[in-house]
Design an enzyme around this catalytic site. Sequence first.
Site, PDB file in Angstrom:
ATOM      1  N   ILE A  45       0.905  -1.153   0.000  1.00  0.00           N
ATOM      2  CA  ILE A  45       0.000   0.000   0.000  1.00  0.00           C
ATOM      3  C   ILE A  45       0.944   1.203   0.000  1.00  0.00           C
ATOM      4  CG2 ILE A  45      -1.782   1.297   1.216  1.00  0.00           C
ATOM      5  CD1 ILE A  45      -2.704  -1.374   2.441  1.00  0.00           C
ATOM      6  N   PRO A  46       1.048   1.915  -1.122  1.00  0.00           N
ATOM      7  CA  PRO A  46       2.148   2.863  -1.352  1.00  0.00           C
ATOM      8  C   PRO A  46       2.035   4.199  -0.609  1.00  0.00           C
ATOM      9  CG  PRO A  46       0.660   2.900  -3.200  1.00  0.00           C
ATOM     10  CD  PRO A  46       0.154   1.821  -2.273  1.00  0.00           C
ATOM     11  N   CYS A  47       2.147   4.152   0.702  1.00  0.00           N
ATOM     12  CA  CYS A  47       2.022   5.374   1.501  1.00  0.00           C
ATOM     13  C   CYS A  47       3.154   6.364   1.233  1.00  0.00           C
ATOM     14  CB  CYS A  47       1.928   5.036   2.983  1.00  0.00           C
ATOM     15  SG  CYS A  47       3.284   4.045   3.604  1.00  0.00           S
ATOM     16  N   HIS A  48       4.248   5.901   0.613  1.00  0.00           N
ATOM     17  CA  HIS A  48       5.334   6.826   0.253  1.00  0.00           C
ATOM     18  C   HIS A  48       4.889   7.819  -0.816  1.00  0.00           C
ATOM     19  CE1 HIS A  48       5.685   3.458  -2.571  1.00  0.00           C
ATOM     20  NE2 HIS A  48       6.222   4.318  -3.418  1.00  0.00           N
ATOM     21  N   ARG A  49       3.771   7.551  -1.468  1.00  0.00           N
ATOM     22  CA  ARG A  49       3.264   8.436  -2.525  1.00  0.00           C
ATOM     23  C   ARG A  49       2.388   9.562  -1.981  1.00  0.00           C
ATOM     24  NH1 ARG A  49       1.674   3.326  -6.325  1.00  0.00           N
ATOM     25  NH2 ARG A  49       3.822   2.663  -6.742  1.00  0.00           N
TER      26      ARG A  49
END
EC number: 2.1.1.63
Length: 147
Positions: free
Chosen positions: A110-114
Site C-alpha cells: 500500500i504505497p504510503c510513500h506516494r
Amino acid sequence: MFSVKWGELYFNVVMEGGKAVKSYFSTYPSFSSSDSEYARQLERYFSGERVEVRIPYRLKASSFTRRVLEEVSRIPYGMVRMYSDIAKALNTSPRAVGQAVKRNPLPVIIPCHRVVGKKEIGGYTVSCSDIDGKSLKKRLLRLEGVF
C-alpha cells in the site's frame, strides 16, 4: 514470508493464508528469499522497473484507517497525492489522514510513500532505527521517477 534485497536494505513480507499482513524494511533479511510471483514482482519494482505491486493483502486496521489506505492504494506508480487531497476525498482532515498513513502495516504494497505534504515531502514511518524514514521515502519516490 520472504525478504527481497534492495541495495543495502531488505524488504520483508509476512504472509498469512496467502495474503500479506505486514511488510517492513530492515538492514538484514528477516526471512529467506523466495521465487514466488510476489517476490519476483518486488524484485522487479526495486530494480527500477515500472511495476504496480499487486500482492493480495489483509488489513488489520480500524475502519477509518482502512478507508484511508484504500484511497492511498489507488495512487498510481510514479504519482503522488497530497494529504489534503486524500482528506478532501474522504471528508476528513489532513492530520487524520497522516495518522492513518503512519499506521500502514504494508508499506510499498500500500504505497504510503506516494502521499506528500503541500510544502514538504512529509514523514515515513519505519520500524528499524537504523533507517531514516524521510530518506527512504525520497529514495522510493526517486525509484519511481517522481524526483
